[in-house]
Design a protein around this motif. Structure first.
Motif, PDB file in Angstrom:
ATOM      1  N   GLU A  25      46.030  38.111  43.492  1.00  0.00           N
ATOM      2  CA  GLU A  25      45.303  38.187  44.763  1.00  0.00           C
ATOM      3  C   GLU A  25      44.346  39.382  44.789  1.00  0.00           C
ATOM      4  O   GLU A  25      43.424  39.424  45.605  1.00  0.00           O
ATOM      5  N   ALA A  26      44.541  40.343  43.897  1.00  0.00           N
ATOM      6  CA  ALA A  26      43.665  41.516  43.838  1.00  0.00           C
ATOM      7  C   ALA A  26      42.256  41.140  43.386  1.00  0.00           C
ATOM      8  O   ALA A  26      41.310  41.884  43.643  1.00  0.00           O
ATOM      9  N   LEU A  27      42.117  39.990  42.743  1.00  0.00           N
ATOM     10  CA  LEU A  27      40.788  39.544  42.313  1.00  0.00           C
ATOM     11  C   LEU A  27      39.879  39.224  43.498  1.00  0.00           C
ATOM     12  O   LEU A  27      38.658  39.190  43.351  1.00  0.00           O
ATOM     13  N   THR A  28      40.457  38.991  44.658  1.00  0.00           N
ATOM     14  CA  THR A  28      39.647  38.703  45.851  1.00  0.00           C
ATOM     15  C   THR A  28      39.509  39.924  46.756  1.00  0.00           C
ATOM     16  O   THR A  28      38.838  39.839  47.773  1.00  0.00           O
ATOM     17  N   ASP A  29      40.126  41.029  46.390  1.00  0.00           N
ATOM     18  CA  ASP A  29      40.065  42.244  47.206  1.00  0.00           C
ATOM     19  C   ASP A  29      38.895  43.116  46.740  1.00  0.00           C
ATOM     20  O   ASP A  29      38.913  43.625  45.611  1.00  0.00           O
ATOM     21  N   PRO A  30      37.883  43.296  47.575  1.00  0.00           N
ATOM     22  CA  PRO A  30      36.713  44.070  47.151  1.00  0.00           C
ATOM     23  C   PRO A  30      37.044  45.519  46.796  1.00  0.00           C
ATOM     24  O   PRO A  30      36.443  46.086  45.886  1.00  0.00           O
ATOM     25  N   THR A  31      37.998  46.122  47.498  1.00  0.00           N
ATOM     26  CA  THR A  31      38.364  47.511  47.218  1.00  0.00           C
ATOM     27  C   THR A  31      38.927  47.653  45.806  1.00  0.00           C
ATOM     28  O   THR A  31      38.585  48.591  45.077  1.00  0.00           O
ATOM     29  N   THR A  32      39.772  46.718  45.416  1.00  0.00           N
ATOM     30  CA  THR A  32      40.354  46.755  44.070  1.00  0.00           C
ATOM     31  C   THR A  32      39.272  46.542  43.024  1.00  0.00           C
ATOM     32  O   THR A  32      39.248  47.225  41.995  1.00  0.00           O
ATOM     33  N   LEU A  33      38.385  45.608  43.275  1.00  0.00           N
ATOM     34  CA  LEU A  33      37.323  45.341  42.305  1.00  0.00           C
ATOM     35  C   LEU A  33      36.377  46.528  42.155  1.00  0.00           C
ATOM     36  O   LEU A  33      35.922  46.823  41.054  1.00  0.00           O
ATOM     37  N   VAL A  34      36.121  47.231  43.264  1.00  0.00           N
ATOM     38  CA  VAL A  34      35.252  48.409  43.197  1.00  0.00           C
ATOM     39  C   VAL A  34      35.914  49.521  42.390  1.00  0.00           C
ATOM     40  O   VAL A  34      35.254  50.251  41.653  1.00  0.00           O
ATOM     41  N   SER A  35      37.231  49.650  42.483  1.00  0.00           N
ATOM     42  CA  SER A  35      37.909  50.699  41.716  1.00  0.00           C
ATOM     43  C   SER A  35      38.159  50.279  40.268  1.00  0.00           C
ATOM     44  O   SER A  35      38.169  51.120  39.374  1.00  0.00           O
ATOM     45  N   MET A  36      38.347  48.988  40.007  1.00  0.00           N
ATOM     46  CA  MET A  36      38.589  48.526  38.640  1.00  0.00           C
ATOM     47  C   MET A  36      37.296  48.354  37.840  1.00  0.00           C
ATOM     48  O   MET A  36      37.315  48.424  36.618  1.00  0.00           O
ATOM     49  N   GLY A  37      36.179  48.129  38.522  1.00  0.00           N
ATOM     50  CA  GLY A  37      34.902  47.957  37.830  1.00  0.00           C
ATOM     51  C   GLY A  37      34.522  49.157  36.968  1.00  0.00           C
ATOM     52  O   GLY A  37      34.258  48.993  35.765  1.00  0.00           O
TER      53      GLY A  37
END
Length: 156
Positions: A25-37
């Protein structure tokens, strides 16, 4: 330094992959994607910087140490930002511990990245570093680890 970087980058990719497998579900969380990018970009830069002596981007040529330095800066900013964000959700002493760790730990990673990128006098980019420098880095790592464990034990 350069010899171990492909393993560090690969390990970072592995951790990111395992995280997304465990929490799809983290793939749809923008905050997680911004930190993992930035972490994903940093892992890529570490591997490319370790395997190539230089990279041509348009008309500019970047040496390996610039790629690795930028990777360290990205990693420090990304992890530091996540720690600061987490500190806002904590209360009491944990908020201060996360804030202090973000400032000093991630700040030092950014500083090391900048020194690596410009081949500063504070980092040793030689393929065979001096024994005194290796001993100093190992001693620093051991003391940092023991201090972290001591502080964590006192707080908890």
């Amino acid at each position: 330094m350069k010899r171990s970087l492909p393993y560090v980058g690969t390990f970072m990719f592995l951790l990111i992959g395992l995280y997304f497998l465990a929490f799809p579900e983290a793939l749809t969380d923008p905050t997680t994607l911004v930190s993992m990018g930035p972490i994903t970009i940093a892992a890529t830069l570490l591997i490319v910087g370790a395997l190539r002596d230089s990279v041509q981007v348009g008309s500019r040529k970047f040496d390996w140490n610039v790629l690795v330095g930028v990777a360290f800066v990205l990693l420090g900013v990304s992890v530091g930002g996540s720690m600061v964000q987490s500190a806002f959700y904590e209360s009491g002493v944990m908020r201060w511990i996360l804030g202090i760790c973000a400032i000093f730990g991630c700040g030092s990673l950014v500083w090391i990245g900048l020194q690596t990128a410009v081949d500063g006098r504070h980092v040793d980019l030689d393929t065979e570093p001096s024994n005194a420098r290796v001993a100093g880095v190992v001693l620093f790592a051991v003391v940092s680890f023991l201090a972290g464990v001591a502080i964590w034990s006192i707080v908890l």
